[in-house]
Enzyme design. Structure first.
Site, short mmCIF file in Angstrom:
data_model
loop_
_atom_site.label_atom_id
_atom_site.label_comp_id
_atom_site.label_asym_id
_atom_site.label_seq_id
_atom_site.Cartn_x
_atom_site.Cartn_y
_atom_site.Cartn_z
N LYS A 35 42.91 31.64 -28.31
CA LYS A 35 43.97 30.73 -27.86
C LYS A 35 43.59 30.06 -26.54
O LYS A 35 43.73 28.86 -26.38
CB LYS A 35 45.29 31.49 -27.69
CG LYS A 35 45.87 32.02 -28.99
CD LYS A 35 47.22 32.67 -28.77
CE LYS A 35 47.16 33.93 -27.91
NZ LYS A 35 46.29 34.99 -28.42
N THR A 36 43.17 30.89 -25.60
CA THR A 36 42.84 30.32 -24.29
C THR A 36 41.63 29.39 -24.41
O THR A 36 41.58 28.33 -23.80
CB THR A 36 42.59 31.45 -23.28
OG1 THR A 36 43.76 32.27 -23.24
CG2 THR A 36 42.34 30.91 -21.89
N ASP A 220 49.68 28.19 -21.59
CA ASP A 220 49.09 29.42 -22.15
C ASP A 220 50.11 30.55 -22.00
O ASP A 220 51.00 30.47 -21.14
CB ASP A 220 47.81 29.78 -21.38
CG ASP A 220 46.90 30.73 -22.18
OD1 ASP A 220 47.31 31.16 -23.28
OD2 ASP A 220 45.80 31.04 -21.71
N GLU A 221 50.02 31.59 -22.81
CA GLU A 221 50.91 32.76 -22.72
C GLU A 221 52.38 32.33 -22.79
O GLU A 221 53.23 32.83 -22.04
CB GLU A 221 50.68 33.53 -21.40
CG GLU A 221 49.22 33.91 -21.15
CD GLU A 221 48.81 35.18 -21.87
OE1 GLU A 221 49.63 35.73 -22.62
OE2 GLU A 221 47.65 35.60 -21.70
N GLN A 251 52.59 39.79 -27.81
CA GLN A 251 52.16 40.07 -26.44
C GLN A 251 53.22 39.67 -25.42
O GLN A 251 52.91 39.43 -24.26
CB GLN A 251 50.85 39.34 -26.14
CG GLN A 251 49.70 39.86 -26.97
CD GLN A 251 48.37 39.23 -26.55
OE1 GLN A 251 47.86 39.49 -25.47
NE2 GLN A 251 47.82 38.39 -27.41
N ARG A 604 42.44 44.46 -25.10
CA ARG A 604 41.57 44.00 -24.01
C ARG A 604 40.14 44.50 -24.21
O ARG A 604 39.20 44.04 -23.61
CB ARG A 604 42.04 44.52 -22.63
CG ARG A 604 43.42 44.10 -22.15
CD ARG A 604 43.64 42.64 -22.23
NE ARG A 604 44.34 42.31 -23.47
CZ ARG A 604 44.36 41.08 -23.99
NH1 ARG A 604 43.75 40.10 -23.40
NH2 ARG A 604 44.98 40.85 -25.12
P1 ATP Z 1 44.59 36.81 -25.67
O1 ATP Z 1 45.65 36.83 -26.70
O2 ATP Z 1 44.16 38.16 -25.29
O3 ATP Z 1 44.93 35.92 -24.51
P2 ATP Z 1 43.02 34.64 -26.74
O4 ATP Z 1 43.61 34.36 -28.07
O5 ATP Z 1 43.40 33.76 -25.62
O6 ATP Z 1 43.28 36.17 -26.37
P3 ATP Z 1 40.33 34.09 -25.95
O7 ATP Z 1 40.36 34.86 -24.69
O8 ATP Z 1 40.38 32.62 -25.89
O9 ATP Z 1 41.46 34.65 -26.93
O10 ATP Z 1 39.06 34.51 -26.81
C1 ATP Z 1 38.72 35.87 -27.00
C2 ATP Z 1 37.21 36.05 -26.99
O11 ATP Z 1 36.64 35.50 -28.15
C3 ATP Z 1 36.57 35.37 -25.82
O12 ATP Z 1 35.47 36.14 -25.37
C4 ATP Z 1 36.10 34.07 -26.42
O13 ATP Z 1 35.02 33.53 -25.70
C5 ATP Z 1 35.69 34.49 -27.82
N1 ATP Z 1 35.81 33.42 -28.84
C6 ATP Z 1 36.92 32.70 -29.14
N2 ATP Z 1 36.67 31.84 -30.14
C7 ATP Z 1 35.40 32.01 -30.51
C8 ATP Z 1 34.55 31.41 -31.51
N3 ATP Z 1 34.98 30.45 -32.31
N4 ATP Z 1 33.29 31.88 -31.59
C9 ATP Z 1 32.84 32.85 -30.79
N5 ATP Z 1 33.58 33.44 -29.84
C10 ATP Z 1 34.85 33.04 -29.69
MG MG Z 2 44.39 34.11 -23.80
#
Ligand code: ATP
Ligand code: MG
Length: 718
Positions: A35-36, A220-221, A251, A604
């Site tokens: 997402k981020t 975000d969040e 979350q 995490r």
């Molecule tokens: P959270 O819900 O914990 O905030 P998130 O959904 O925001 O998580 P991110 O932090 O953006 O997730 O991504 C999680 C991990 O996966 C990070 O290390 C990111 O770099 C990696 N990642 C995300 N998308 C891809 C992708 N398409 N290919 C490879 N790695 C990825």
């Molecule tokens: Mg995130």
């Protein structure tokens, strides 16, 4: 145009989200699904492909740490700095707006932000000055009431007493408190948001200006926005703004602070035609870790429901360690950290998470003893240390003499012979004439209302602050700070403290000069450096600890870990009553929130996860015996591995739930309210054994969770 660096690192669903047209978009997806990453790439896409100017973008996230990280990642993709792209927390952004429009918002240009400790002190002072009983009108309750109203966007005039005298008094206290804040030019956290909201509602010209400016609003969040934050967002977006929202209902962990997970649904109603994008692949964790997280959260009833899978391998099992007590737990964790470092792991990729701040101390001591650099986020933060708050109080008085909390803090600090009586007299005068303590002090000196010695001491203080102001007016900020900590006498005072404590405090004061050196002037708002520094000091959470660039093990609460990720993760204090927190044990909604927090914690971890608990723990000065957290029991056993069999005194992890609900002597049931002669009132949570050996676990309101032998406890049913 080469855009491979924007789109290549994304999967198909992520690409869809990043490249959507000018329509409201909601990315709803589980932990670690990117997402981020999507949000960051969306900003780069808007600027580089859609040709949106950076100042037309507003990006909001949850913590200052996350905001800094986001800015860094965006700048890396854009290839240049992004000064006029606003990125920050809701509070930080609201503050920025108020600084630019202080006058329009009815605030003095020099207004100061109060943190919650300042706020509490001010409320306590007000309650005393009204001669109210502090037990009946607990300052914390009043604070809670005020903040809850502000988070809902409500002023005293919007509240009805509903014929209830207690509520009427609360509303009255809220109104009085607000008047005090306004007179002193002080703004609490909730006020930052409420004021901006009112400002933009009342001033059509400003609203139009900002609506034209912020065409793209990315959040975000989003699951943790509260009522006023969401209103804020809707107001600024208007009809023409294009919101891009990412979040995960599983979350949502700030309900206790007014967060509204329902905003996820309201968003779809309030922005018709919202495009919903779901991301289902987790890139962060091993399958074992992800499955554990999914199993835990599956116990929650209220969920929007999502899929989350990974094509990563199963990885290692999750290790569970039952410690004898909290020291053993810390020692175990530190030994494993040493193993990790020896195996080549970077320290910053290792984190220790706990439910409440107070748990950090034992880990800090163990890490210190082992010589492992670490950093604590949250807790006793640099800017919350006494000597730092003293120095800041001087600086705040220099900026604004009417800042009463600061006046009270340092009028006799370092001690200069101004006693409680003198301060009382000043306070009475302030109340009588409706002015600030500073002005009242000057008045009582002129009126000769004080004994000569006190009057002289007070006069010295006023002169000191005026002199500090004059002497530093044209100095660069860090020299101003250096001058103030020296000439105020704080360095000399703290330097005298015994046992090396003084040395550390002097180092902290000197570190404040360094912090001031690092403040970047906010060109846009034209804010004087001192004011932006003071605001930074209040808003900053958890910075300035030993070498931010030093590679160090990360210690933080589960709450502050949101959004972050680590190779090795320790979740400690996994005990019922600690986590889930005992406040939530009798409250189904509270328990679900704790479970979401557990889900946040587990997700995490990238590669290795430890869950630890202590059989016995000193809590609030009392020894208590703990049961392993129910969350451990919610993880399928085949994903777990016990690191060491528990000792004879220990209980197994998978203790069968107490079978005979009604089988306890004396008609006692689970959930029953009881009273104990020493511990007060509580609720029965658990039971084991039978007959003379029957024991019950009671969650006492005042003294926490305890196991008691029923035959001796003399519990009174209620
Ligand atoms: P959270 O819900 O914990 O905030 P998130 O959904 O925001 O998580 P991110 O932090 O953006 O997730 O991504 C999680 C991990 O996966 C990070 O290390 C990111 O770099 C990696 N990642 C995300 N998308 C891809 C992708 N398409 N290919 C490879 N790695 C990825
Ligand atoms: Mg995130």
């Amino acid at each position: 145009m080469d855009i491979t660096d924007i789109l290549d690192p994304l999967n198909e669903a992520q690409r869809e989200a990043v490249t959507v047209g000018a329509e409201p978009t909601l990315v709803l997806a589980g932990a670690g699904s990117g997402k981020t990453r999507v949000l960051v790439h969306r900003v780069a896409w808007l600027v580089r492909v859609e040709g949106v100017a950076p100042q037309h973008i507003l990006a909001v996230t949850f913590t200052n740490k996350a905001a800094a990280e986001m800015r860094q990642r965006i700048e890396a993709l854009l290839g240049y700095p992004t000064r006029n792209l606003w990125i920050g927390t809701f509070h930080g952004l609201a503050h920025r707006l108020l600084r630019i429009h202080a006058r329009e918002a009815g605030l003095p240009e020099t207004f100061q932000i109060m943190d919650s400790e300042d706020q509490l002190r001010m409320i306590r002072r007000m309650i005393r000055s009204l001669d109210l009983d502090e037990h009946e009108w607990a300052p914390r309750d009043v604070q809670w009431f005020v903040n809850a109203q502000k988070d809902e966007g409500l002023r005293p005039k919007d509240l009805k007493d509903e014929g209830n005298a207690g509520r009427r008094r609360m509303i009255d206290l809220y109104a009085r408190y607000q008047r005090l804040c306004d007179e002193a030019g002080l703004v609490d956290f909730g006020e930052l948001l409420l004021r901006t909201l009112e400002l933009l509602t009342e001033r059509a010209d400003l609203l139009e200006h900002y609506r034209a400016r912020f065409k793209h609003l990315l959040v975000d969040e989003f699951q943790d926005t509260n009522a006023i934050q969401y209103r804020w967002l809707r107001l600024v977006a208007g009809k023409s703004g294009i919101p891009f929202i990412v979040g995960d209902d599983d979350q949502s962990i700030y309900r206790w602070r007014g967060a509204r997970v329902e905003n996820l649904q309201h968003f779809q109603r309030d922005f018709p035609g919202t495009r919903i994008v779901r991301l289902e692949q987790n890139y962060r964790s091993t399958a074992t870790i992800l499955n554990a997280a999914n199993a835990v959260i599956a116990n929650n009833a209220s969920r929007l429901g999502k899929n989350l899978w990974t094509d990563g391998g199963a990885g290692e099992p999750i290790r569970v360690y039952a410690a004898f007590n909290e020291r053993d737990e810390a020692e175990f964790v530190v030994n494993r950290i040493q193993d990790a470092i020896a195996a080549g792991e970077r320290r910053r990729d290792i984190a220790v998470l706990y439910r409440s701040n107070a748990q950090s101390r034992v880990f800090e001591e163990a890490l210190l003893a082992a010589g492992i650099p670490y950093r604590v986020y949250g807790g006793m933060r640099f800017f919350e240390r006494a000597e730092i708050k003293d120095a800041l109080a001087y600086l705040r008085l220099i900026a604004n003499r009417d800042d009463d909390p600061s006046f009270e803090r340092v009028v006799n600090m370092p001690p200069r012979g101004i006693g409680a009586r003198t301060i009382d007299i000043v306070r009475d005068e302030a109340r009588r004439s409706g002015t600030s303590l500073w002005r009242a002090a000057a008045a009582v000196i002129t009126q000769e209302a004080l004994p000569k010695r006190s009057s002289n001491a007070l006069w010295e203080f006023l002169k000191l602050v005026d002199r500090l102001d004059q002497d530093t007016r044209n100095l660069p900020l860090h020299e101003q700070v250096a001058h103030v900590i020296e000439r105020s006498g704080l360095i000399a005072h703290y330097g005298k403290e015994p046992h090396g404590g003084g040395e550390a405090r002097v180092e902290n004061l000197e570190e404040l000069v360094n912090a001031a050196r690092d403040v970047i002037a906010d060109e846009e708002s034209d804010m004087p450096p001192l004011l932006s520094f003071l605001a930074y000091a209040v808003l900053e959470s958890g910075a300035a600890q030993a070498g931010p660039y030093e590679d160090s093990v990360q210690l933080m609460t589960m709450h502050s870990a949101k959004g972050l990720e680590f190779e090795w993760l320790f979740m400690c204090g996994m005990e019922d009553g600690l986590f889930p927190h005992q406040r939530s044990l009798n409250d189904p909604e509270g328990l679900e929130e704790e479970r979401r927090l557990c889900y946040v914690g587990i997700t995490r971890a990238k590669r290795r996860l430890y869950l630890t608990y202590a059989e016995q723990r000193r809590l609030h000065g009392l020894e208590s015996y703990a049961t392993p957290s129910r969350f451990i029991r919610e993880i399928p056993p085949e994903l777990l591995e016990e690191v060491r069999p528990t000792m004879a005194v220990a209980r197994p992890i998978y203790r069968p739930a107490f079978a005979g609900r009604d089988a306890l002597p004396g008609g006692i049931r689970l959930g029953q309210r009881v009273r104990h002669g020493k511990f007060g009132e509580g609720v029965i949570l658990n039971a084991e054994g039978s007959g003379a050996h029957a024991r019950v676990q009671v969650n006492f309101e005042r003294s926490g969770t305890k196991w008691l032998v029923l035959a001796y406890a003399n519990l009174e049913l209620m």
